[in-house]
Design a protein around this motif. Structure first.
Motif, PDB file in Angstrom:
ATOM      1  N   MET A   1      34.285  84.120  33.681  1.00 18.92           N
ATOM      2  CA  MET A   1      35.100  82.926  33.689  1.00 18.92           C
ATOM      3  C   MET A   1      36.489  83.268  34.229  1.00 18.92           C
ATOM      4  O   MET A   1      37.040  84.315  33.927  1.00 18.92           O
ATOM      5  CB  MET A   1      35.218  82.363  32.272  1.00 18.92           C
ATOM      6  N   GLY A   2      37.062  82.380  35.020  1.00 15.43           N
ATOM      7  CA  GLY A   2      38.390  82.585  35.578  1.00 15.43           C
ATOM      8  C   GLY A   2      39.479  82.006  34.702  1.00 15.43           C
ATOM      9  O   GLY A   2      39.281  81.008  34.017  1.00 15.43           O
ATOM     10  N   VAL A   3      40.625  82.657  34.717  1.00 14.75           N
ATOM     11  CA  VAL A   3      41.776  82.237  33.926  1.00 14.75           C
ATOM     12  C   VAL A   3      43.010  82.308  34.818  1.00 14.75           C
ATOM     13  O   VAL A   3      43.180  83.253  35.582  1.00 14.75           O
ATOM     14  CB  VAL A   3      41.966  83.174  32.711  1.00 14.75           C
ATOM     15  N   LEU A   4      43.878  81.289  34.724  1.00 10.82           N
ATOM     16  CA  LEU A   4      45.165  81.317  35.416  1.00 10.82           C
ATOM     17  C   LEU A   4      46.211  81.901  34.480  1.00 10.82           C
ATOM     18  O   LEU A   4      46.343  81.451  33.345  1.00 10.82           O
ATOM     19  CB  LEU A   4      45.612  79.909  35.801  1.00 10.82           C
ATOM     20  N   VAL A  55      48.530  84.430  38.722  1.00  6.69           N
ATOM     21  CA  VAL A  55      47.490  85.405  39.021  1.00  6.69           C
ATOM     22  C   VAL A  55      46.208  84.821  38.459  1.00  6.69           C
ATOM     23  O   VAL A  55      46.186  84.308  37.336  1.00  6.69           O
ATOM     24  CB  VAL A  55      47.794  86.779  38.383  1.00  6.69           C
ATOM     25  N   ILE A  56      45.147  84.870  39.243  1.00  9.98           N
ATOM     26  CA  ILE A  56      43.837  84.409  38.780  1.00  9.98           C
ATOM     27  C   ILE A  56      43.094  85.634  38.256  1.00  9.98           C
ATOM     28  O   ILE A  56      42.945  86.633  38.973  1.00  9.98           O
ATOM     29  CB  ILE A  56      43.051  83.741  39.921  1.00  9.98           C
ATOM     30  N   LEU A  57      42.679  85.552  36.998  1.00  6.57           N
ATOM     31  CA  LEU A  57      41.964  86.655  36.362  1.00  6.57           C
ATOM     32  C   LEU A  57      40.496  86.287  36.196  1.00  6.57           C
ATOM     33  O   LEU A  57      40.168  85.145  35.877  1.00  6.57           O
ATOM     34  CB  LEU A  57      42.563  86.965  34.993  1.00  6.57           C
ATOM     35  N   ARG A  58      39.643  87.263  36.400  1.00  2.70           N
ATOM     36  CA  ARG A  58      38.211  87.092  36.144  1.00  2.70           C
ATOM     37  C   ARG A  58      37.750  88.287  35.343  1.00  2.70           C
ATOM     38  O   ARG A  58      37.901  89.431  35.800  1.00  2.70           O
ATOM     39  CB  ARG A  58      37.443  86.988  37.452  1.00  2.70           C
ATOM     40  N   ASP A  59      37.267  88.036  34.161  1.00  3.79           N
ATOM     41  CA  ASP A  59      36.859  89.101  33.240  1.00  3.79           C
ATOM     42  C   ASP A  59      38.003  90.093  33.021  1.00  3.79           C
ATOM     43  O   ASP A  59      37.794  91.304  32.953  1.00  3.79           O
ATOM     44  CB  ASP A  59      35.609  89.822  33.753  1.00  3.79           C
ATOM     45  N   GLY A  60      39.224  89.569  32.956  1.00  2.43           N
ATOM     46  CA  GLY A  60      40.401  90.380  32.679  1.00  2.43           C
ATOM     47  C   GLY A  60      40.992  91.100  33.870  1.00  2.43           C
ATOM     48  O   GLY A  60      42.053  91.715  33.762  1.00  2.43           O
ATOM     49  N   GLN A  89      35.244  89.680  46.782  1.00  8.77           N
ATOM     50  CA  GLN A  89      34.245  90.057  45.764  1.00  8.77           C
ATOM     51  C   GLN A  89      34.172  89.066  44.601  1.00  8.77           C
ATOM     52  O   GLN A  89      33.260  89.143  43.794  1.00  8.77           O
ATOM     53  CB  GLN A  89      34.492  91.479  45.247  1.00  8.77           C
ATOM     54  N   HIS A  90      35.106  88.129  44.526  1.00 10.56           N
ATOM     55  CA  HIS A  90      35.108  87.137  43.455  1.00 10.56           C
ATOM     56  C   HIS A  90      34.723  85.739  43.935  1.00 10.56           C
ATOM     57  O   HIS A  90      34.844  84.768  43.189  1.00 10.56           O
ATOM     58  CB  HIS A  90      36.479  87.091  42.774  1.00 10.56           C
TER      59      HIS A  90
END
Length: 92
Positions: A1-4, A55-60, A89-90
Motif C-alpha cells: 500500500m502507498g502512503v504520502l 515522498v510516496i512510500l510503499r511498504d516503508g 519498479q513501483h
C-alpha cells in the motif's frame, strides 16, 4: 500500500534523488538539452508558502514523489500538481 508523507527539510536529499531520477527518465522521452540536476524550484519546496513536497512510500520504502502547489503559491486560485513520479519498479 502507498502512503504520502510530507517531506521535511531533512528529507531533501531523498527528494532530490527521486527528482533527479524522474527528470532523467523524462529527458529520455522529451527532446531537450537540459540538466536534470538543475531543477530550479527545489529550495522553494520549504521556503515558499503554498508548496507541499511529498515522498510516496510503499511498504516503508521511498517509491516516488509529488510536488503540490496550492493557491497561496499559484496565485490563481488553483491547486497544481507540479511534479509527480513513481519509480519504475513501483509501477503497475
Amino acid at each position: 500500500m502507498g502512503v504520502l508523507k510530507l517531506a521535511k527539510i531533512g528529507d531533501r536529499p531523498l527528494l532530490e534523488s527521486l527528482l533527479n531520477a524522474y527528470l532523467t527518465e523524462l529527458r529520455t522521452l522529451v527532446d531537450g538539452d537540459w540538466d536534470p540536476a538543475a531543477y530550479p524550484w527545489i529550495e522553494q519546496q520549504w521556503s515558499e508558502l503554498g508548496r507541499y513536497p511529498f515522498v510516496i512510500l510503499r511498504d516503508g520504502a521511498a517509491a516516488g514523489l509529488a510536488l503540490i502547489r496550492c493557491p497561496l503559491s499559484t496565485k490563481n486560485g488553483l491547486y497544481q500538481v507540479a511534479e509527480f513520479y513513481l519509480s519504475p519498479q513501483h509501477r503497475g
